[in-house]
Design an enzyme around this catalytic site. Sequence first.
Site, PDB file in Angstrom:
ATOM      1  N   HIS A 104       0.793  -1.235   0.000  1.00 15.59           N
ATOM      2  CA  HIS A 104       0.000   0.000   0.000  1.00 15.59           C
ATOM      3  C   HIS A 104       0.824   1.283   0.000  1.00 15.59           C
ATOM      4  O   HIS A 104       0.278   2.368  -0.039  1.00 15.59           O
ATOM      5  CB  HIS A 104      -0.964   0.025   1.193  1.00 15.59           C
ATOM      6  CG  HIS A 104      -0.265   0.230   2.519  1.00 15.59           C
ATOM      7  ND1 HIS A 104       0.263  -0.796   3.236  1.00 15.59           N
ATOM      8  CD2 HIS A 104      -0.002   1.345   3.223  1.00 15.59           C
ATOM      9  CE1 HIS A 104       0.823  -0.328   4.334  1.00 15.59           C
ATOM     10  NE2 HIS A 104       0.691   0.974   4.354  1.00 15.59           N
TER      11      HIS A 104
HETATM   12  C1  UD1 Z   1      -1.847   5.791   5.795  1.00 12.37           C
HETATM   13  C2  UD1 Z   1      -0.507   6.212   6.352  1.00 12.37           C
HETATM   14  C3  UD1 Z   1       0.513   5.105   6.173  1.00 12.37           C
HETATM   15  C4  UD1 Z   1       0.000   3.800   6.740  1.00 12.37           C
HETATM   16  C5  UD1 Z   1      -1.356   3.481   6.179  1.00 12.37           C
HETATM   17  C6  UD1 Z   1      -1.858   2.289   6.909  1.00 12.37           C
HETATM   18  C7  UD1 Z   1      -0.013   8.605   6.169  1.00 12.37           C
HETATM   19  C8  UD1 Z   1       0.817   9.600   5.474  1.00 12.37           C
HETATM   20  N1  UD1 Z   1       0.025   7.365   5.656  1.00 12.37           N
HETATM   21  O1  UD1 Z   1      -1.708   5.615   4.390  1.00 12.37           O
HETATM   22  O2  UD1 Z   1       1.692   5.435   6.872  1.00 12.37           O
HETATM   23  O3  UD1 Z   1       0.897   2.779   6.421  1.00 12.37           O
HETATM   24  O4  UD1 Z   1      -2.243   4.592   6.418  1.00 12.37           O
HETATM   25  O5  UD1 Z   1      -2.910   1.662   6.346  1.00 12.37           O
HETATM   26  O6  UD1 Z   1      -0.649   8.908   7.152  1.00 12.37           O
HETATM   27  N2  UD1 Z   1      -9.217   5.054   1.983  1.00 12.37           N
HETATM   28  C9  UD1 Z   1     -10.441   4.429   1.980  1.00 12.37           C
HETATM   29  N3  UD1 Z   1     -10.998   4.110   3.198  1.00 12.37           N
HETATM   30  C10 UD1 Z   1     -10.418   4.392   4.380  1.00 12.37           C
HETATM   31  C11 UD1 Z   1      -9.189   5.055   4.366  1.00 12.37           C
HETATM   32  C12 UD1 Z   1      -8.596   5.381   3.160  1.00 12.37           C
HETATM   33  O7  UD1 Z   1     -11.001   4.146   0.945  1.00 12.37           O
HETATM   34  O8  UD1 Z   1     -10.986   4.058   5.440  1.00 12.37           O
HETATM   35  C13 UD1 Z   1      -8.586   5.382   0.664  1.00 12.37           C
HETATM   36  C14 UD1 Z   1      -8.927   6.794   0.200  1.00 12.37           C
HETATM   37  O9  UD1 Z   1      -9.054   6.748  -1.189  1.00 12.37           O
HETATM   38  C15 UD1 Z   1      -7.673   7.557   0.569  1.00 12.37           C
HETATM   39  C16 UD1 Z   1      -6.583   6.515   0.395  1.00 12.37           C
HETATM   40  O10 UD1 Z   1      -7.174   5.295   0.785  1.00 12.37           O
HETATM   41  O11 UD1 Z   1      -7.477   8.689  -0.244  1.00 12.37           O
HETATM   42  C17 UD1 Z   1      -5.370   6.807   1.236  1.00 12.37           C
HETATM   43  O12 UD1 Z   1      -5.704   6.964   2.620  1.00 12.37           O
HETATM   44  P1  UD1 Z   1      -4.734   7.807   3.606  1.00 12.37           P
HETATM   45  O13 UD1 Z   1      -5.187   7.699   5.002  1.00 12.37           O
HETATM   46  O14 UD1 Z   1      -4.564   9.171   3.064  1.00 12.37           O
HETATM   47  O15 UD1 Z   1      -3.355   7.114   3.417  1.00 12.37           O
HETATM   48  P2  UD1 Z   1      -2.968   5.578   3.459  1.00 12.37           P
HETATM   49  O16 UD1 Z   1      -2.452   5.183   2.121  1.00 12.37           O
HETATM   50  O17 UD1 Z   1      -4.071   4.781   4.043  1.00 12.37           O
HETATM   51  N1  UDP Z   2      -3.565  -5.518   8.925  1.00  5.93           N
HETATM   52  C1  UDP Z   2      -4.798  -6.117   9.117  1.00  5.93           C
HETATM   53  N2  UDP Z   2      -5.520  -6.484   8.026  1.00  5.93           N
HETATM   54  C2  UDP Z   2      -5.087  -6.287   6.752  1.00  5.93           C
HETATM   55  C3  UDP Z   2      -3.817  -5.678   6.567  1.00  5.93           C
HETATM   56  C4  UDP Z   2      -3.084  -5.284   7.674  1.00  5.93           C
HETATM   57  O1  UDP Z   2      -5.228  -6.338  10.259  1.00  5.93           O
HETATM   58  O2  UDP Z   2      -5.805  -6.636   5.810  1.00  5.93           O
HETATM   59  C5  UDP Z   2      -2.798  -5.110  10.120  1.00  5.93           C
HETATM   60  C6  UDP Z   2      -1.420  -5.696  10.224  1.00  5.93           C
HETATM   61  O3  UDP Z   2      -1.466  -6.988  10.747  1.00  5.93           O
HETATM   62  C7  UDP Z   2      -0.736  -4.701  11.130  1.00  5.93           C
HETATM   63  C8  UDP Z   2      -1.344  -3.389  10.703  1.00  5.93           C
HETATM   64  O4  UDP Z   2      -2.558  -3.710  10.041  1.00  5.93           O
HETATM   65  O5  UDP Z   2      -1.092  -4.931  12.476  1.00  5.93           O
HETATM   66  C9  UDP Z   2      -0.383  -2.686   9.795  1.00  5.93           C
HETATM   67  O6  UDP Z   2      -1.007  -1.658   9.160  1.00  5.93           O
HETATM   68  P1  UDP Z   2      -0.611  -1.151   7.708  1.00  5.93           P
HETATM   69  O7  UDP Z   2       0.129  -2.182   6.973  1.00  5.93           O
HETATM   70  O8  UDP Z   2      -1.855  -0.648   7.122  1.00  5.93           O
HETATM   71  O9  UDP Z   2       0.290   0.115   8.060  1.00  5.93           O
HETATM   72  P2  UDP Z   2       1.866   0.292   8.372  1.00  5.93           P
HETATM   73  O10 UDP Z   2       2.220  -0.613   9.475  1.00  5.93           O
HETATM   74  O11 UDP Z   2       2.584   0.014   7.096  1.00  5.93           O
HETATM   75  O12 UDP Z   2       1.973   1.726   8.713  1.00  5.93           O
END
Ligand code: UD1
Ligand code: UDP
Length: 360
Positions: free
Chosen positions: A204
């Site tokens: 992601h």
């Molecule tokens: C964010 C964090 C990243 C983390 C990730 C975990 C930042 C800069 N990044 O990235 O460090 O690893 O979360 O999962 O804070 N979206 C949905 N539903 C949701 C949330 C998001 O559809 O509930 C979609 C939206 O299109 C959104 C995109 O995902 O624009 C990105 O979401 P965002 O929270 O901005 O960043 P992540 O890529 O999730």
């Molecule tokens: N995770 C989860 N379900 C999923 C993918 C990730 O429960 O489908 C959990 C994972 O086990 C870990 C956390 O989400 O505990 C990590 O989050 P993510 O990878 O979104 O963010 P990052 O750690 O890279 O910031």
Amino acid sequence: MKLIVVAGARPNFIKIAPLVPALIAAGHDAAIAHTGQHYDAAMSDVFFRDLEIPEPRWFLNVGSGTHAVQTGKAMMALEELFESERPDAVIVVGDVNSTLAGALAASKLHLSVIHLEAGLRSFDMLMPEEINRLVADQLSTLHLTPTREAGDNLIREGVEPERIVFVGNIMAESVVRHLPLVEDRAPGRDFGLEPGGYALATVHRPENTDVAERLANIARALADLPVPVLFPVHPRTRARMEELLGGSDRVMLVDPVGYLDMLALQRDAAVIVTDSGGVQEESCMVHTPCVTVRRNTERGITCEVGANRLAPADADAIRAAVDEALAAPRDWPVPERWDGQVSERIVEALANGIPPLRGA
Ligand code: UD1
Ligand code: UDP
């Protein structure tokens, strides 16, 4: 003490799960402010349920947006909240935009900021999380670190040693607490996959998802692995991945799964291919070898112990790293203080007092 714990995105929820109950049990008035950065049930609610996290006292409904929009909205909402509540300290966790917003809003109001998971560094300013970590750490009054190396990074950046407490890895505490609860689960079977007979993938990070060629390379690598792949897809990756895989029967794209299923899936996988920070740590805890599709990692300790290796987003490189991972011994040592006592150490650190703001 009156403490506000800021959380907004999936990895935050896993980190506050052991923390908040421990703070409350120690007699603190600790409450969660959910910024709403993640809002889908599969990205938020499921973790509160699976991990029995206390209900947030405040929902700020920030939602998605560019970095500045999301961080700015979260700062505005948190500023108002902090001003009316005047907590003794604000706790921020990890490295997401909600972490940065919490640290900025609180420090401008002269509130103490406690950063849990302080000091991790990828030394890669192309990563939004690196910017968030650097700023949050500069603004924090107390730094709770997951590894000794994280403390060394902070000292190199001028943080006074008395502000740093090596509490260990809070993600590891969640694993230790929840692994016994999933002994009888084998969620892979719902997808026709037997323990030991599949790879688990999560991708992601913008450096992989937002560069078409890299995502195509990752898709190709996954489709050619020697075992079938289960891929719970983050919402930002889904559409492009579906297009690239074009109905490959080797890679199963599924909705994001809950924490307990994810833990069991990681334990049962033959190998994990990921760019997640948390998954690098969890795979290390459950002794499943990991390939991290990135050029660097702030979780270098997982590579040092032999659990993890890096591969650039190139099909041959990923395949070679997976082959190496599958052949490697799995008896690596778990890093120091990645255990079930992290929240206890945090409570102890707070009992010893929060150092004053610089200049106060
Ligand atoms: C964010 C964090 C990243 C983390 C990730 C975990 C930042 C800069 N990044 O990235 O460090 O690893 O979360 O999962 O804070 N979206 C949905 N539903 C949701 C949330 C998001 O559809 O509930 C979609 C939206 O299109 C959104 C995109 O995902 O624009 C990105 O979401 P965002 O929270 O901005 O960043 P992540 O890529 O999730
Ligand atoms: N995770 C989860 N379900 C999923 C993918 C990730 O429960 O489908 C959990 C994972 O086990 C870990 C956390 O989400 O505990 C990590 O989050 P993510 O990878 O979104 O963010 P990052 O750690 O890279 O910031």
